[in-house]
Scaffold this motif. Structure first.
Motif, mmCIF file in Angstrom:
data_model
loop_
_atom_site.group_PDB
_atom_site.id
_atom_site.type_symbol
_atom_site.label_atom_id
_atom_site.label_comp_id
_atom_site.label_asym_id
_atom_site.label_seq_id
_atom_site.Cartn_x
_atom_site.Cartn_y
_atom_site.Cartn_z
ATOM 1 N N MET A 285 35.427 31.798 32.663
ATOM 2 C CA MET A 285 35.217 31.099 33.737
ATOM 3 C C MET A 285 36.336 30.408 34.540
ATOM 4 S SD MET A 285 31.603 29.339 32.810
ATOM 5 C CE MET A 285 32.335 28.342 31.514
ATOM 6 N N MET A 286 37.398 29.856 33.881
ATOM 7 C CA MET A 286 38.465 29.274 34.344
ATOM 8 C C MET A 286 39.248 30.199 35.246
ATOM 9 S SD MET A 286 40.002 26.781 31.503
ATOM 10 C CE MET A 286 41.331 26.359 32.036
ATOM 11 N N CYS A 287 39.586 31.328 34.570
ATOM 12 C CA CYS A 287 40.309 32.620 35.427
ATOM 13 C C CYS A 287 39.745 32.896 36.608
ATOM 14 C CB CYS A 287 40.647 33.633 34.496
ATOM 15 S SG CYS A 287 41.591 33.066 33.219
ATOM 16 N N ALA A 288 38.065 33.106 36.723
ATOM 17 C CA ALA A 288 37.385 33.591 37.623
ATOM 18 C C ALA A 288 37.446 32.682 38.668
ATOM 19 C CB ALA A 288 36.298 34.141 37.119
ATOM 20 N N GLY A 289 37.190 31.263 38.406
ATOM 21 C CA GLY A 289 37.277 30.139 39.250
ATOM 22 C C GLY A 289 38.277 30.212 40.154
ATOM 23 N N ALA A 290 39.469 30.042 39.177
ATOM 24 C CA ALA A 290 40.693 30.010 39.991
ATOM 25 C C ALA A 290 41.279 31.236 40.865
ATOM 26 C CB ALA A 290 41.831 29.780 38.904
ATOM 27 N N GLY A 291 40.773 32.484 40.374
ATOM 28 C CA GLY A 291 40.961 33.714 41.221
ATOM 29 C C GLY A 291 40.311 33.495 42.471
ATOM 30 N N GLU A 292 39.011 33.105 42.589
ATOM 31 C CA GLU A 292 38.362 32.830 43.829
ATOM 32 C C GLU A 292 38.921 31.939 44.517
ATOM 33 O OE1 GLU A 292 35.535 32.466 46.586
ATOM 34 O OE2 GLU A 292 36.004 30.674 45.410
ATOM 35 N N PHE A 293 39.117 30.776 43.967
ATOM 36 C CA PHE A 293 39.677 29.468 44.855
ATOM 37 C C PHE A 293 41.030 29.970 45.563
ATOM 38 C CE2 PHE A 293 37.015 26.743 42.083
ATOM 39 C CZ PHE A 293 35.728 26.739 42.912
ATOM 40 N N VAL A 294 41.742 30.492 44.836
ATOM 41 C CA VAL A 294 43.215 30.529 45.132
ATOM 42 C C VAL A 294 43.289 31.732 46.036
ATOM 43 C CG1 VAL A 294 45.464 31.181 44.513
ATOM 44 C CG2 VAL A 294 44.315 29.459 43.278
ATOM 45 N N TYR A 295 42.713 32.904 45.737
ATOM 46 C CA TYR A 295 42.909 34.151 46.613
ATOM 47 C C TYR A 295 41.857 34.533 47.631
ATOM 48 C CZ TYR A 295 46.552 34.971 43.012
ATOM 49 O OH TYR A 295 47.529 34.681 42.299
ATOM 50 N N ARG A 296 40.508 33.953 47.386
ATOM 51 C CA ARG A 296 39.453 34.320 48.343
ATOM 52 C C ARG A 296 39.537 35.641 48.496
ATOM 53 N NH1 ARG A 296 36.166 29.450 48.619
ATOM 54 N NH2 ARG A 296 37.644 27.906 48.497
ATOM 55 N N PRO A 297 39.242 36.492 47.529
ATOM 56 C CA PRO A 297 39.417 38.028 47.513
ATOM 57 C C PRO A 297 38.287 38.444 48.450
ATOM 58 C CG PRO A 297 38.663 37.319 45.643
ATOM 59 C CD PRO A 297 38.940 36.169 46.286
ATOM 60 N N PRO A 298 38.438 39.581 49.287
ATOM 61 C CA PRO A 298 37.216 40.458 49.839
ATOM 62 C C PRO A 298 36.720 41.097 48.854
ATOM 63 C CG PRO A 298 39.568 41.587 50.139
ATOM 64 C CD PRO A 298 39.798 40.158 49.466
ATOM 65 N N PRO A 299 35.356 42.029 49.250
ATOM 66 C CA PRO A 299 34.968 42.895 48.242
ATOM 67 C C PRO A 299 35.634 43.904 48.163
ATOM 68 C CG PRO A 299 33.354 41.951 50.029
ATOM 69 C CD PRO A 299 34.765 41.406 50.289
ATOM 70 N N PRO A 300 35.626 44.691 47.045
ATOM 71 C CA PRO A 300 34.867 44.298 45.836
ATOM 72 C C PRO A 300 35.327 43.233 44.943
ATOM 73 C CG PRO A 300 35.987 46.229 45.180
ATOM 74 C CD PRO A 300 36.299 45.762 46.740
ATOM 75 N N TRP A 301 36.376 42.844 44.986
ATOM 76 C CA TRP A 301 37.074 41.847 44.215
ATOM 77 C C TRP A 301 36.344 40.420 44.181
ATOM 78 C CZ3 TRP A 301 39.632 44.338 40.832
ATOM 79 C CH2 TRP A 301 40.709 45.286 41.206
ATOM 80 N N LEU A 302 35.634 40.030 45.123
ATOM 81 C CA LEU A 302 34.868 39.056 45.049
ATOM 82 C C LEU A 302 33.707 39.066 43.935
ATOM 83 C CD1 LEU A 302 34.073 36.110 46.060
ATOM 84 C CD2 LEU A 302 32.900 37.430 47.965
#
Length: 220
Positions: free
Chosen positions: A46-63
């Motif tokens: 959860m920590m890695c997924a949350g940090a990845g979303e907050f930092v990189y704001r990736p587009p689909p499909p990585w979101l």
């Protein structure tokens, strides 16, 4: 997220049962003599997924990949919620049913989010129907919360998506050892007497039997 959450929970329970039975290629993870519980993996996921979303704001499909990772981590973590509360390994004990309750509550909330209105959307600012739906959902969650506080786990969970059941559970008498009864049903009161008459100490509900089967609990 809901699908990943449910699949992870089911697979986790299957694997833990196989480990307990000594079957299959699985085994408990250890670092030295320390048993590493699977909620540890869930927390880091959860920590890695949350940090990845907050930092990189990736587009689909990585979101979607991060969303699935977060849901998997949540399932691993909530599956050992009882470990947090009792600060000891009660995974196969009766106290471990708390983890099953937590997982089912999270699943019901996830289903509600799929079916309900989104009060944070742009339409919510101008569409009265969205606010009406949101008000109804919040009110129903309040009834479900009261039912859960009264010790009626099945009624409270089902009531999250079926409003009438939540209302009935909130109105009827609480179980004698529930948080609601401890707070409002004083010793010697008629309400406490009615509660004990309605819910005998040796009575087992169908919901407890379901949780026993899901969790594989055998200890008394």
């Amino acid at each position: 997220m809901l699908g990943a959450f449910l699949v992870t929970f089911i697979l986790t329970r299957v694997v833990t049962r196989l480990i307990r039975a000594g079957r299959g290629p699985f085994g408990n993870a250890k670092i030295g003599n320390v048993h590493v519980h699977h909620d540890v993996y869930g927390i880091f996921l959860m920590m890695c997924a949350g940090a990845g979303e907050f930092v990189y704001r990736p587009p689909p499909p990585w979101l979607q990949v991060l969303a699935v990772a977060f849901a998997c981590g949540a399932a691993l973590t909530l599956d050992e919620l009882a470990l947090w509360l009792y600060v000891k390994d009660v995974y196969w004990a009766r106290e471990g049913r708390t983890s099953v309750d937590a997982v089912l509550v999270a699943a019901c909330v996830g289903g509600l989010l799929l079916l309900g209105a989104n009060p944070l959307s742009d339409e919510a600012e101008t569409d009265p129907s969205v606010w009406a739906a949101t008000t109804t959902i919040v009110g129903n969650l309040a009834f479900s919360f009261v039912a859960l506080m009264k010790g009626k786990i099945s009624t409270g969970l089902i009531g999250i998506v079926v409003p009438l059941i939540a209302l009935v559970g909130a109105i009827r008498v609480a179980k004698p050892h529930s948080p609601w009864a401890r707070k409002w049903y004083h010793a010697g009161s008629s309400r406490l007497s009615r509660s004990r008459e309605r819910f005998p100490a040796d009575e087992r509900t169908w919901w407890e039997s379901v949780k026993d089967k899901i969790g594989g609990f055998t200890q008394t």
